[in-house]
Design a protein around this motif. Structure first.
Motif, PDB file in Angstrom:
ATOM      1  N   UNK A   5       0.849  -1.196   0.000  1.00 52.01           N
ATOM      2  CA  UNK A   5       0.000   0.000   0.000  1.00 52.01           C
ATOM      3  C   UNK A   5       0.877   1.235   0.000  1.00 52.01           C
ATOM      4  N   UNK A   6       0.480   2.223  -0.772  1.00 47.76           N
ATOM      5  CA  UNK A   6       1.212   3.488  -0.845  1.00 47.76           C
ATOM      6  C   UNK A   6       0.262   4.627  -0.487  1.00 47.76           C
ATOM      7  N   UNK A   7       0.653   5.467   0.460  1.00 49.61           N
ATOM      8  CA  UNK A   7      -0.155   6.611   0.884  1.00 49.61           C
ATOM      9  C   UNK A   7       0.592   7.902   0.560  1.00 49.61           C
ATOM     10  N   UNK A  26      -3.194   3.945  -2.630  1.00 47.54           N
ATOM     11  CA  UNK A  26      -3.349   2.987  -3.707  1.00 47.54           C
ATOM     12  C   UNK A  26      -2.704   1.665  -3.317  1.00 47.54           C
ATOM     13  N   UNK A  27      -3.208   0.613  -3.927  1.00 42.99           N
ATOM     14  CA  UNK A  27      -2.670  -0.723  -3.730  1.00 42.99           C
ATOM     15  C   UNK A  27      -1.949  -1.137  -5.007  1.00 42.99           C
ATOM     16  N   UNK A  40       0.170  -4.262 -11.230  1.00 39.95           N
ATOM     17  CA  UNK A  40      -1.224  -3.863 -11.161  1.00 39.95           C
ATOM     18  C   UNK A  40      -1.422  -2.788 -10.115  1.00 39.95           C
ATOM     19  N   UNK A  41      -2.459  -1.994 -10.279  1.00 42.51           N
ATOM     20  CA  UNK A  41      -2.738  -0.907  -9.336  1.00 42.51           C
ATOM     21  C   UNK A  41      -4.236  -0.663  -9.258  1.00 42.51           C
ATOM     22  N   UNK A  42      -4.741  -0.454  -8.049  1.00 37.55           N
ATOM     23  CA  UNK A  42      -6.094   0.061  -7.841  1.00 37.55           C
ATOM     24  C   UNK A  42      -6.031   1.128  -6.758  1.00 37.55           C
ATOM     25  N   UNK A  43      -6.942   2.069  -6.822  1.00 37.53           N
ATOM     26  CA  UNK A  43      -7.006   3.149  -5.829  1.00 37.53           C
ATOM     27  C   UNK A  43      -8.413   3.225  -5.252  1.00 37.53           C
ATOM     28  N   UNK A  54     -14.425   0.145   0.492  1.00 36.89           N
ATOM     29  CA  UNK A  54     -13.313   0.973   0.909  1.00 36.89           C
ATOM     30  C   UNK A  54     -12.001   0.225   0.769  1.00 36.89           C
ATOM     31  N   UNK A  55     -10.897   0.945   1.000  1.00 33.62           N
ATOM     32  CA  UNK A  55      -9.574   0.367   0.803  1.00 33.62           C
ATOM     33  C   UNK A  55      -9.346  -0.845   1.693  1.00 33.62           C
ATOM     34  N   UNK A  56      -9.715  -0.757   2.971  1.00 30.93           N
ATOM     35  CA  UNK A  56      -9.500  -1.881   3.875  1.00 30.93           C
ATOM     36  C   UNK A  56     -10.285  -3.115   3.443  1.00 30.93           C
TER      37      UNK A  56
END
Length: 262
Positions: A5-7, A26-27, A40-43, A54-56
């Motif tokens: 995870x990147x914040x 984003x993950x 791969x990436x999703x936000x 939600x993200x969690x």
């Protein structure tokens, strides 16, 4: 397979989907097999809202279901599964679609880099693109350089779905380019206006820019000539609707209170 995870702290908080966003999260996932890497990436949005996870929720779905099942297939078969098989892992949980989409993207990216898949025949992809189940020129403005066929497919899809008539509920006007497409239950039942939604100030000029970038890189005049009526309609929208006060700059405008409040 590696997930992290990147914040990122946003310089200016924004309001969207009834939430105040001060950070962008984003993950990302990295897959590697036979020396070829895919990303791969999703936000996902920070908290669940409007039926979207939600993200969690997405992290839990990935760690508990999607990644273990994908790696179990790889162990049984001796190689990572093809990206086109991942939809079989999707369940009824609301976080299932973006979680599966993340792994699909990484596997598809790897196959593209191996040269075994060409995206022109696949676009628009069935799976979600980053942050929502959306298709847009903005999402692909840089990624298409892996294979110009991505840009060609994006341009054709956006042209085919270009607005041709006013529709206040969808914030559509003639010549305007899609902001997003969703296929969830709430969108299909029109409980949210995003089945095909055009509420964006930048998607239409980005469509024109992408067409220009594509031509400069590929020299594919035939494709651009076929797209020209749509490019001309987009340029007309920019002049007629995008610049409402005539100052040479585009302004965002929503036609109803249900539209995105950018």
């Amino acid at each position: 397979m590696t997930l992290w995870r990147e914040d990122v702290q946003m310089a200016h908080p924004v309001l969207g989907a009834a939430q105040r966003h001060e950070r962008r999260s984003r993950l990302l996932v990295r897959v590697e097999d036979e020396g070829v890497v895919g990303w791969g990436e999703v936000s996902p949005q920070p908290q669940a809202v409007n039926g979207d996870p939600g993200l969690d929720d997405v992290v839990t779905e990935l760690e508990a279901f999607v990644i273990p099942q994908t790696m179990d297939i790889a162990r049984r078969e001796g190689e990572l599964p093809r990206w086109s098989r991942l939809h079989l892992l999707a369940g009824s949980r609301r976080a299932s679609a973006p979680a599966v989409a993340l792994i699909e993207m990484a596997l598809l990216d790897r196959e593209v880099r191996r040269g075994t898949v060409h995206l022109d025949d696949l676009w628009p992809s069935r799976f979600a693109t980053p942050s929502q189940a959306t298709v847009s020129a903005l999402d692909e403005a840089t990624e298409w350089r892996v294979d110009p066929a991505v840009a060609r497919g994006v341009l054709r899809y956006l042209a085919a779905n270009q607005a041709t008539a006013p529709d206040p509920d969808a914030d559509a006007e003639p010549g305007k380019i899609l902001h997003e497409v969703r296929h969830g239950e709430m969108a299909e039942l029109k409980e949210v206006p995003f089945r095909r939604y055009y509420g964006s100030v930048d998607a239409t000029p980005l469509f024109v820019m992408l067409a220009g970038d594509y031509l400069r890189r590929t020299g594919d005049l035939a494709t651009v000539q076929a797209l020209w009526p749509h490019i001309a309609a987009a340029l007309d929208w920019i002049d007629r609707f995008g610049d409402r006060d005539g100052d040479g700059f585009g302004e965002y405008h929503r036609m109803t209170q249900t539209g995105l409040a950018n």
